[in-house]
Design a protein around this motif. Structure first.
Motif, short mmCIF file in Angstrom:
data_model
loop_
_atom_site.label_atom_id
_atom_site.label_comp_id
_atom_site.label_asym_id
_atom_site.label_seq_id
_atom_site.Cartn_x
_atom_site.Cartn_y
_atom_site.Cartn_z
N PHE A 1 0.82 -1.21 0.00
CA PHE A 1 0.00 0.00 0.00
C PHE A 1 0.85 1.26 0.00
N TYR B 1 0.37 3.99 -2.85
CA TYR B 1 -0.03 5.36 -2.54
C TYR B 1 0.94 6.36 -3.17
N LYS C 1 -6.32 3.69 2.84
CA LYS C 1 -5.76 2.39 3.20
C LYS C 1 -6.83 1.50 3.83
#
Length: 286
Positions: A145, A149, A264
């Motif tokens: 993640f 991102y 998230k």
């Protein structure tokens, strides 16, 4: 186990199955023996990866072995592949018409595949591969993640669409509807409520205009137009766009969140549709 060892063992297995060996010497797999001595799997591997093509072939072989062993083909995968193929054909039908789509589909298929059945096998393999990546993402969610991102700049976007027959020359009623929407937003009415009451986008209307999490792989250009895509990634959190001209209508966008922790949490449930599976073609190298 390191990739080199896995690859060496896989290569040894292939050669053993073909009758080229069957013993180890000093803990090393022998794939062949001659009057000059032994040929070891490690040596075969080192020779193979001395070229970029060899590295690619070795990696793909190891990947195939891993996928087929850990994520074998299931009946659901076959059914899903059939559904995917039907969906692709329906897209061709919509674009080329009932009488011409099949010829065009077969013509395009020939450029990369020997037959429709071969293409379907590729679709099944892509689902096996997705299961592998899904497992990886679940196991290393925080790491993946963080990279996602940074690379894909995800955000939560909402939209209001006002359909128009000709964006360059809207009718009086179309202009009136757009004006009403602008006035409601200016007066402070919730963006989501206005979208629910006025938006003509059937995909997002019931969700108060929410597109959910979008990122650089979402391809908003294809669905809504380039201006919409550019605006979605230029807005800051809480910002609303000006009126944008897109595919068959006017659009107003709002960026409702770019918060890393909120996004998230939204993406924590990893499914086959998760953007974390497809944002990076090199994810399996992470």
């Amino acid at each position: 186990m390191k990739a080199k060892k896995i690859a060496a063992l896989c290569l040894a297995s292939v050669l053993l199955l073909s009758g080229c060996g069957g013993k180890t010497v000093d803990g090393k797999s022998v794939v062949a023996s001659t009057s000059e001595g032994h040929v070891y799997a490690d040596d075969v591997y080192d020779t193979l990866i001395s070229t970029s093509a060899g590295k690619s072939a070795a990696f793909q072989y190891v990947l195939d072995q891993l996928i087929n062993k850990q994520y074998p083909v299931t009946s659901d995968m076959k059914d899903n592949a059939s559904d995917m193929l039907d969906s692709i054909k329906n897209s061709y039908k919509s674009k080329y018409g009932e009488n011409s789509y099949e010829k065009q589909f077969k013509s395009d298929l020939k450029s990369g595949y020997a037959s429709e059945s071969e293409y379907k096998k590729k679709l099944v393999y892509s689902l096996q591969y997705a299961e592998l990546v899904k497992h990886y993402v679940k196991t290393h969610y925080d790491t993946v993640f963080d990279d996602y991102y940074k690379v894909s700049t995800p955000r939560v976007i909402s939209m209001i669409k006002i359909s128009v027959s000709d964006p360059s020359s809207p009718t009086d009623s179309e202009k009136e509807k757009l004006k009403e929407v602008q006035e409601l937003l200016k007066d402070g009415k919730s963006f989501g409520d206005v979208a629910k009451d006025y938006s003509d986008d059937s995909t997002t209307k019931s969700a108060k205009g929410s597109l959910g999490v979008v990122d650089k792989t979402s391809n908003l250009t294809n669905s809504y137009g380039n201006a919409i895509n550019e605006s979605a990634f230029s807005l800051t959190e809480g910002q609303t766009s000006d009126v944008l001209t897109g595919n068959d209508g006017y659009y107003i966008l709002k960026c409702t969140s770019t918060n890393k922790e909120k996004i998230k949490k939204k993406l924590k449930n990893i499914t086959i549709q998760s953007p974390l599976l497809t944002y990076d073609d090199n994810i399996i190298y992470l």
